[in-house]
Design a protein around this motif. Structure first.
Motif, PDB file in Angstrom:
ATOM      1  N   LEU A 135       3.548   0.410   6.614  1.00  0.00           N
ATOM      2  CA  LEU A 135       4.274   0.460   7.888  1.00  0.00           C
ATOM      3  C   LEU A 135       5.300   1.603   7.913  1.00  0.00           C
ATOM      4  O   LEU A 135       5.587   2.170   8.973  1.00  0.00           O
ATOM      5  N   GLY A 194       9.710  -7.529   5.340  1.00  0.00           N
ATOM      6  CA  GLY A 194       9.734  -6.411   4.387  1.00  0.00           C
ATOM      7  C   GLY A 194       9.145  -5.138   4.955  1.00  0.00           C
ATOM      8  O   GLY A 194       9.784  -4.076   4.918  1.00  0.00           O
ATOM      9  N   GLY A 195       7.950  -5.205   5.492  1.00  0.00           N
ATOM     10  CA  GLY A 195       7.305  -4.014   6.027  1.00  0.00           C
ATOM     11  C   GLY A 195       8.040  -3.484   7.247  1.00  0.00           C
ATOM     12  O   GLY A 195       8.258  -2.273   7.391  1.00  0.00           O
ATOM     13  N   MET A 209      10.074 -12.275   5.450  1.00  0.00           N
ATOM     14  CA  MET A 209      11.435 -11.708   5.476  1.00  0.00           C
ATOM     15  C   MET A 209      11.455 -10.297   6.036  1.00  0.00           C
ATOM     16  O   MET A 209      12.432  -9.556   5.867  1.00  0.00           O
ATOM     17  N   PRO A 245       0.827  -1.218   0.000  1.00  0.00           N
ATOM     18  CA  PRO A 245       0.000   0.000   0.000  1.00  0.00           C
ATOM     19  C   PRO A 245       0.859   1.266   0.000  1.00  0.00           C
ATOM     20  O   PRO A 245       2.006   1.243   0.467  1.00  0.00           O
ATOM     21  N   GLY A 274       6.525 -12.268   2.705  1.00  0.00           N
ATOM     22  CA  GLY A 274       7.335 -13.462   2.445  1.00  0.00           C
ATOM     23  C   GLY A 274       8.025 -14.006   3.673  1.00  0.00           C
ATOM     24  O   GLY A 274       8.872 -14.887   3.570  1.00  0.00           O
ATOM     25  N   SER A 330       7.185 -16.761   8.954  1.00  0.00           N
ATOM     26  CA  SER A 330       5.858 -17.328   8.703  1.00  0.00           C
ATOM     27  C   SER A 330       5.700 -17.738   7.239  1.00  0.00           C
ATOM     28  O   SER A 330       4.608 -18.132   6.826  1.00  0.00           O
ATOM     29  N   ASP A 383       9.320  -7.279  14.396  1.00  0.00           N
ATOM     30  CA  ASP A 383      10.597  -7.429  13.696  1.00  0.00           C
ATOM     31  C   ASP A 383      11.332  -6.106  13.480  1.00  0.00           C
ATOM     32  O   ASP A 383      12.448  -6.091  12.984  1.00  0.00           O
ATOM     33  N   LYS A 393      11.877  -1.122  -3.407  1.00  0.00           N
ATOM     34  CA  LYS A 393      11.687  -2.424  -2.751  1.00  0.00           C
ATOM     35  C   LYS A 393      12.322  -3.572  -3.517  1.00  0.00           C
ATOM     36  O   LYS A 393      12.060  -3.763  -4.704  1.00  0.00           O
ATOM     37  N   VAL A 433       7.448  -9.341  -0.573  1.00  0.00           N
ATOM     38  CA  VAL A 433       6.325  -8.855   0.235  1.00  0.00           C
ATOM     39  C   VAL A 433       5.570 -10.042   0.828  1.00  0.00           C
ATOM     40  O   VAL A 433       5.339 -11.038   0.133  1.00  0.00           O
ATOM     41  N   THR A 462       0.887 -13.591   8.244  1.00  0.00           N
ATOM     42  CA  THR A 462       1.546 -14.038   9.476  1.00  0.00           C
ATOM     43  C   THR A 462       0.496 -14.528  10.479  1.00  0.00           C
ATOM     44  O   THR A 462       0.658 -15.572  11.113  1.00  0.00           O
ATOM     45  N   ASP A 475      11.096  -1.507   6.266  1.00  0.00           N
ATOM     46  CA  ASP A 475      10.824  -0.132   5.805  1.00  0.00           C
ATOM     47  C   ASP A 475      10.500   0.791   6.981  1.00  0.00           C
ATOM     48  O   ASP A 475      10.898   1.956   6.987  1.00  0.00           O
TER      49      ASP A 475
HETATM   50  P1  ATP Z   1       7.249 -10.582   8.775  1.00  0.00           P
HETATM   51  O1  ATP Z   1       8.398 -11.402   8.266  1.00  0.00           O
HETATM   52  O2  ATP Z   1       7.679  -9.383   9.590  1.00  0.00           O
HETATM   53  O3  ATP Z   1       6.143 -11.386   9.406  1.00  0.00           O
HETATM   54  P2  ATP Z   1       6.419 -10.386   6.064  1.00  0.00           P
HETATM   55  O4  ATP Z   1       7.730 -10.205   5.388  1.00  0.00           O
HETATM   56  O5  ATP Z   1       5.807 -11.742   6.017  1.00  0.00           O
HETATM   57  O6  ATP Z   1       6.548  -9.880   7.541  1.00  0.00           O
HETATM   58  P3  ATP Z   1       5.560  -7.947   4.876  1.00  0.00           P
HETATM   59  O7  ATP Z   1       6.417  -7.928   3.656  1.00  0.00           O
HETATM   60  O8  ATP Z   1       5.931  -7.029   5.977  1.00  0.00           O
HETATM   61  O9  ATP Z   1       5.378  -9.414   5.464  1.00  0.00           O
HETATM   62  O10 ATP Z   1       4.068  -7.671   4.351  1.00  0.00           O
HETATM   63  C1  ATP Z   1       2.902  -8.030   5.057  1.00  0.00           C
HETATM   64  C2  ATP Z   1       1.757  -7.125   4.564  1.00  0.00           C
HETATM   65  O11 ATP Z   1       1.972  -5.809   5.083  1.00  0.00           O
HETATM   66  C3  ATP Z   1       1.710  -6.940   3.052  1.00  0.00           C
HETATM   67  O12 ATP Z   1       0.826  -7.848   2.483  1.00  0.00           O
HETATM   68  C4  ATP Z   1       1.284  -5.504   2.852  1.00  0.00           C
HETATM   69  O13 ATP Z   1      -0.082  -5.420   2.569  1.00  0.00           O
HETATM   70  C5  ATP Z   1       1.510  -4.809   4.194  1.00  0.00           C
HETATM   71  N1  ATP Z   1       2.546  -3.747   4.175  1.00  0.00           N
HETATM   72  C6  ATP Z   1       2.454  -2.589   4.823  1.00  0.00           C
HETATM   73  N2  ATP Z   1       3.558  -1.852   4.650  1.00  0.00           N
HETATM   74  C7  ATP Z   1       4.387  -2.561   3.887  1.00  0.00           C
HETATM   75  C8  ATP Z   1       5.692  -2.315   3.373  1.00  0.00           C
HETATM   76  N3  ATP Z   1       6.359  -1.181   3.606  1.00  0.00           N
HETATM   77  N4  ATP Z   1       6.266  -3.297   2.639  1.00  0.00           N
HETATM   78  C9  ATP Z   1       5.607  -4.447   2.419  1.00  0.00           C
HETATM   79  N5  ATP Z   1       4.363  -4.710   2.848  1.00  0.00           N
HETATM   80  C10 ATP Z   1       3.753  -3.786   3.589  1.00  0.00           C
END
Ligand code: ATP
Length: 306
Positions: A74, A108-109, A106, A68, A104, A260, A143, A98, A102, A184, A112
């Motif tokens: 985030l 990502g959010g 890892m 988004p 994944g 997760s 995280d 990026k 996403v 997650t 950032d």
């Molecule tokens: P974690 O490993 O911390 O559990 P993740 O890597 O599995 O997180 P994210 O990549 O953080 O998951 O994304 C989870 C959801 O958060 C995404 O589907 C997206 O809708 C939302 N989101 C909000 N901000 C961000 C961002 N900056 N980058 C990626 N996803 C984001």
């Protein structure tokens, strides 16, 4: 002269160990995890913007699908938190390049969000300690503190109480991405469902893993990788078992779902083995994308001043 902006580079993470305790009354699980930061980065630029423009957020890079650009991002929330906490001028422009997958597993959010905290600290000369930034970050996600610290660390509590680990060596990883993320929350719920009726112990750090890291022993590290969420991630996404099998058949030192999921992380001996496994995974047709990354690396840090 006033800076116009800063660029912060922030790493992805893999969980070398993820031990999940029983579901608590507050709906959370106590976890004990060992994080390693990987050289797969998002670059986050934070600049001063036109008066009255508020917080704006734009994206580029190869992993923007499903991310988004509004106040639910985030990174946006991190900016709002920093502005509110330190009573700052609220006109800032955030741009995220990026590369971290996403949803994944890892972080990502979280990465950032960590980058924005570090960027705003630098841009506004706040001089915050790492500890203070981690505490602010933990309000946004478990995280985030590790994404600020980087390296290799143990995470306790919700994963947000960070203790750095003494470690040696570099580790070569191949990351197999899925075309669709996993939530997650859904993975934790599936974990609870699979454990119904079982007596779950409080999570503790695996000493064999810490020893492997202290010695820089990739073979021993590969043998000690564990993830309590792996069964749940595979239950929700059975195709992950096929991906894990490719690494096993190939002779990876260790194969594990990252956090997760659904990203699967393979630990291999060296760069050459990483390339070979990349070819094997591509040929298998069971993955949507592949990346290679070396760890550990630094946490969120300013790499350019504009
Ligand atoms: P974690 O490993 O911390 O559990 P993740 O890597 O599995 O997180 P994210 O990549 O953080 O998951 O994304 C989870 C959801 O958060 C995404 O589907 C997206 O809708 C939302 N989101 C909000 N901000 C961000 C961002 N900056 N980058 C990626 N996803 C984001």
């Amino acid at each position: 002269m006033r800076r116009n902006g800063v660029v912060v580079r922030v790493p992805a993470k893999v969980n070398l160990q993820l031990s999940v305790g029983p579901l608590q009354a507050d709906g959370f699980h106590e976890v004990t995890t060992v994080f390693q930061a990987l050289a797969l980065y998002d670059d986050v630029t934070v600049k001063y913007a036109e008066p009255g423009s508020g917080i704006t957020l734009t994206l580029s890079g190869s992993t923007t699908k499903g991310v988004p650009t509004d106040s639910t991002n985030l990174a946006y929330r991190a900016a709002q938190l920093m502005i509110d906490t330190h009573d700052l001028d609220s006109d800032i422009a955030i741009h995220i390049k990026k590369e971290i997958p996403v949803a994944g597993g890892m972080a990502g959010g979280s990465a950032d969000a960590a980058a924005v905290i570090v960027a705003i600290d630098a841009l506004f000369d706040l001089g915050l300690s790492r500890d203070t930034m981690e505490k602010l970050g933990s309000q946004l996600g478990s995280d985030v503190p590790f994404s600020i610290t980087g390296g290799i660390s143990i995470g306790r509590g919700r994963g947000d109480e960070i203790t750095p680990v003494l470690a040696r060596g570099s580790y070569f990883w191949v990351l197999a991405m899925s075309s669709q993320g996993l939530s997650t929350q859904a993975v934790y719920e599936e974990c609870d469902r699979l454990r119904t009726g079982l007596d779950i112990a409080r999570p503790v750090v695996n000493d064999a893993m810490l020893q492997a890291l202290r010695a820089g022993d990739a073979v021993a590290l590969g043998k000690s990788l564990t993830n309590d969420l792996q069964a749940a991630a595979c239950s929700l996404r059975p195709a992950l078992r096929l991906v894990l099998d490719v690494g096993h058949d190939y002779g990876a030192l260790g194969s594990i779902v990252s956090g997760s999921g659904p990203t699967v992380a393979f630990l291999v001996e060296d760069e050459e083995k990483a390339l070979d496994l990349t070819v094997a995974l591509s040929a298998s047709g069971v993955v949507a994308g592949i990346a290679r990354a070396i760890g550990p690396t630094h946490g969120a840090r300013v790499v350019e001043t504009l």
